[in-house]
Design a protein around this motif. Structure first.
Motif, PDB file in Angstrom:
ATOM      1  N   SER A  75     -24.200  27.272 -15.125  1.00 29.24           N
ATOM      2  CA  SER A  75     -23.918  27.287 -16.556  1.00 29.24           C
ATOM      3  C   SER A  75     -23.046  28.480 -16.909  1.00 29.24           C
ATOM      4  O   SER A  75     -22.976  29.478 -16.182  1.00 29.24           O
ATOM      5  CB  SER A  75     -25.226  27.347 -17.349  1.00 29.24           C
ATOM      6  N   CYS A  77     -22.073  31.047 -20.264  1.00 28.63           N
ATOM      7  CA  CYS A  77     -22.440  31.512 -21.596  1.00 28.63           C
ATOM      8  C   CYS A  77     -21.366  32.451 -22.106  1.00 28.63           C
ATOM      9  O   CYS A  77     -20.876  33.311 -21.369  1.00 28.63           O
ATOM     10  CB  CYS A  77     -23.788  32.230 -21.582  1.00 28.63           C
ATOM     11  N   ARG A  90     -23.434  28.141 -24.886  1.00 28.87           N
ATOM     12  CA  ARG A  90     -23.876  27.860 -23.531  1.00 28.87           C
ATOM     13  C   ARG A  90     -23.448  26.455 -23.132  1.00 28.87           C
ATOM     14  O   ARG A  90     -23.621  25.500 -23.895  1.00 28.87           O
ATOM     15  CB  ARG A  90     -25.408  27.978 -23.422  1.00 28.87           C
ATOM     16  N   THR A  92     -23.816  23.696 -19.800  1.00 29.61           N
ATOM     17  CA  THR A  92     -24.471  23.380 -18.534  1.00 29.61           C
ATOM     18  C   THR A  92     -24.041  21.989 -18.114  1.00 29.61           C
ATOM     19  O   THR A  92     -24.045  21.059 -18.944  1.00 29.61           O
ATOM     20  CB  THR A  92     -26.001  23.416 -18.677  1.00 29.61           C
ATOM     21  N   TRP A 112     -20.885  18.215 -20.207  1.00 30.37           N
ATOM     22  CA  TRP A 112     -21.781  19.360 -20.299  1.00 30.37           C
ATOM     23  C   TRP A 112     -22.742  19.197 -21.459  1.00 30.37           C
ATOM     24  O   TRP A 112     -22.381  18.660 -22.517  1.00 30.37           O
ATOM     25  CB  TRP A 112     -20.982  20.647 -20.526  1.00 30.37           C
TER      26      TRP A 112
END
Length: 708
Positions: A75, A77, A90, A92, A112
């Motif tokens: 991930s 950020c 964020r 992922t 994502w």
């Protein structure tokens, strides 16, 4: 392990050992305070800031990224601080749900899970909303962005010669009175799936909310064509409605830009998903499939009653409240409030199909034959006889009967113009009634004559150059008046089934020629013109017509692989109108009190933003298409559609203030025509009729046996 990097200017860049390898599309590099992502076709899209704050007075305040961290789980950020707020973004990697086609079978994409968390760190309250914006690359010369907000916005959304006013996209334009702009924002509950799609010169992208609401209230989606020709996709919390708020009329309502009052240390999160796609206009389909499968909410069947009870109730409603014997008709509407308005509240009119007429008399006859109800059978055959023996001088059906004026063309102001979709549906379902009756040994020569006469008008009016079928016919001569839009698609199913029933291959040849031409519309992801009342607007009904047409053509002509592919594409486009989540209704509203669940319902159109049950008309073809493709996704959607509309069929007098068997046409899931959470207090013949038809046909499928 975490990597951090920031240069002296405050811009960030990942250190070299943290930059993903070429095959990893997650992140190419840090942008000018944002994130630059790479798509499957080497296109890029940019999150230009961690978040943008939208103030009460209209200012846009970006919160640029000052720090980026890449975590061991892959991930990323990004963090920033500005104007008294801290924000964290964020991303992922999102894996497709189990059972989705593999990457080799699906449109190329990268996806994502995302979230933006915003915290007020300065003292004192302040009013602000938040925006997540994804900017694509520049468009090629002459390229359109291909906007899609499911159920709400399709390309330019309204053709220039469409006579129905509702939101339209045009580059470089902001005409509020004309409802035309190059930037639009909407409430989430207007969307069948709260997501927005677009394409640039290298690929496409989508942003999607993972829920209709957050603690900030109703969320929203939007888009804009930015200077330099860059499409921008947007998510808002709270929602925004700009440059106007559409309420279903030709008078725009003022824009709405609610904000939230943030106190110090108050924190809120907006979750979303982000998808980078290739440049295929159909690339939305696997994304919507993923969003459908992962949408939160109750997955138990929403139905209040089983198939047989729903069939018995809707048949009772058609016969008791809509049927009139002199002459035999199915009135289009019947008022809930019989005491106050009586029959004065009933529309003393019957279309030959679409909103009344043949399809629903056919459904009533199927039910009556199965259950042995002689009164219902007599009523149904009487309606079909009445329609079949009253043809125009040109040999087609009329559009509508009214008690005051008798037979006429319907709702078009041109009193010669007969809408082809209305005629085509009436022809198809009268043929189906004829075929069902013959199977039990009953002949209806007047029905066959009417079917043949209408098909003769359709084939005579087929464009010899393109194969396109008439969109409208002259009531005096049956000559084609034009071939615009997709209304002529409704002739294809009737031609296909008549070719088999009458053993006339020439009818199948005419259907093939027409279907080959309409294929361009299906592949362009823009179908329009099916209903009489919205001109050349795209509607869910256009999708139903195309799904039926290409599924039947595949079954009649299985050697041509085009038809199954086009049926699949038509089904996917149709499902863009289908709600993939349950809208939140206030507890004080009727829909809220009854716990109405919207998953499986369809938005009628971008012009008519209410939920309707018309998708049940293609339930048999959808189930068979799922079989042909070996894909249960379409079956699940058909099941949810039927589950949804086995809610709100009145189980007894007084149920939701209706009488037994009444079925409303409109469920108001957003602020359009009526307040959100309201129910139209009219029973419609077609609403009861499509439910009855779907229940009677679903009974014949093993996939629905447990529902009876």
């Amino acid at each position: 392990m975490t990597d951090n990097s920031s240069d002296a200017s405050g811009e960030f860049a990942l250190p070299p050992d943290a930059v993903p390898p070429r095959e990893d599309p997650l992140l190419v590099r840090g942008g000018q305070g944002g994130l630059l992502l790479r798509g499957p076709a080497d296109g890029t899209a940019e999150l230009t800031a961690v978040v943008t704050l939208l103030t009460e007075d209209g200012e846009h305040l970006p919160v640029p990224a000052r720090t980026v961290e890449r975590h061991a789980d892959g991930s990323v950020c990004a963090y920033g601080t500005a104007d008294g707020f801290e924000a964290a973004l964020r991303l992922t990697a999102l894996e497709p749900p189990e059972g989705e086609p593999s990457a080799s079978d699906a449109t190329a994409r990268a996806a994502w899970n995302g979230s933006v968390t915003v915290r007020r760190v300065a003292p004192g309250p302040v009013s602000a909303g938040i925006r997540v914006e994804l900017r694509l690359g520049t468009l090629d010369e002459g390229q359109a962005p291909g906007w899609l907000i499911p159920g709400l916005f399709y390309g330019e959304n309204r053709l220039p010669d469409c006579t129905r006013p509702y939101p339209r996209y045009e580059p470089g334009t902001r005409d509020v009175a004309g409802m035309t702009s190059d930037a639009w924002s909407f409430r989430a509950d207007r969307c069948a799936t709260p997501a927005v799609f677009a394409r640039d010169g290298r690929g496409g992208a989508a942003l999607a909310l993972t829920g209709e609401r957050t603690a900030l209230g109703e969320s929203g989606v939007g888009f804009a064509l930015l200077p330099g020709g860059r499409p921008a996709l947007r998510l808002h919390a709270p929602y925004r409605e700009e440059p106007l708020s559409y309420y279903g009329s030709d008078v725009p309502r003022p824009a709405e830009a609610p904000t939230h009052v943030w106190e110090r240390d108050e924190t809120h999160t907006l979750p979303f998903t982000l998808h980078l796609l290739d440049d295929d206009p159909h690339a939305y389909a696997p994304v919507l499939r993923t969003l459908h499968e992962t949408a939160p909410g109750d997955r138990r069947p929403a139905a209040w009653v089983g198939l047989d009870e729903a069939a018995e109730l809707s048949a009772h409603g058609l016969h008791e409240w809509h049927y009139r014997p002199d002459p035999p008709v199915l009135l289009e509407t019947a008022a809930f409030d019989r005491e106050a308005v009586g029959e004065a509240g009933d529309r003393q009119a019957m279309h030959v199909s679409w909103i009344s007429g043949v399809p629903y008399a056919h459904a009533l006859l199927l039910h009556a034959r199965r259950t042995g109800n002689a009164d219902q059978a007599s009523a149904a055959t009487g309606v079909l006889d009445h329609i079949a023996r009253n043809l125009t001088p040109g040999g087609t059906f009329w559009g509508q009967w009214t008690r005051r004026d008798g037979w006429n063309v319907g709702w078009h102001p041109d009193r010669r113009r007969l809408h082809a979709r209305t005629l085509g549906d009436a022809t198809l379902f009268l043929l189906r009634a004829l075929t069902a009756e013959r199977a039990r040994g009953a002949e209806h020569p007047g029905w066959e004559h009417a079917v043949r006469s209408n098909l003769a008008a359709a084939t005579a009016g087929q464009d010899p150059r393109t194969g396109r079928l008439p969109a409208a016919h002259d009531s005096g001569t049956a000559a084609p008046l034009d071939h615009e839009g997709g209304a002529g698609l409704a002739w294809i199913p009737a031609l296909v089934e008549a070719a088999g029933a009458f053993r006339e291959p020439a009818l199948l040849d005419a259907a093939r020629r027409a279907a080959a031409h309409y294929a361009a519309d299906v592949r362009a992801e823009f179908l329009c013109g099916a209903p009489e009342d919205v001109s050349l607007a795209p509607t869910s009904e256009d999708g139903y017509n195309a799904l039926i047409a290409y599924t039947l053509l595949h079954e009649a002509d299985p050697g041509d692989p085009r038809w199954l592919d086009l049926a699949r594409r038509a089904a996917d486009w149709t499902l863009t109108f289908r709600y993939t989540y349950d809208v939140h209704f206030g507890p004080h509203t009727l829909l809220g009190q009854y716990g109405f669940r919207t998953r499986g319902a369809d938005q009628a159109s971008p012009s008519n933003q209410h939920l309707h049950a018309f998708g049940l008309i293609c339930l048999p073809e959808t189930v068979r298409l799922a079989r042909h493709l070996g894909d249960p996704y379409y079956l699940r959607s058909a099941r949810e559609n039927l589950d949804c509309f086995r809610q709100f069929v009145a189980r007894a007098d007084g149920d939701f203030n209706a009488y037994r068997g009444m079925v409303s046409e409109r469920f108001y899931q957003t602020e359009c025509f009526q307040a959100k959470g309201m129910l139209l207090t009219l029973s419609h013949a077609w609403s009861a009729g499509v439910l009855l038809y779907a229940c009677e046909t679903a009974r014949e499928f093993p996939e629905f046996q447990e529902e009876m």
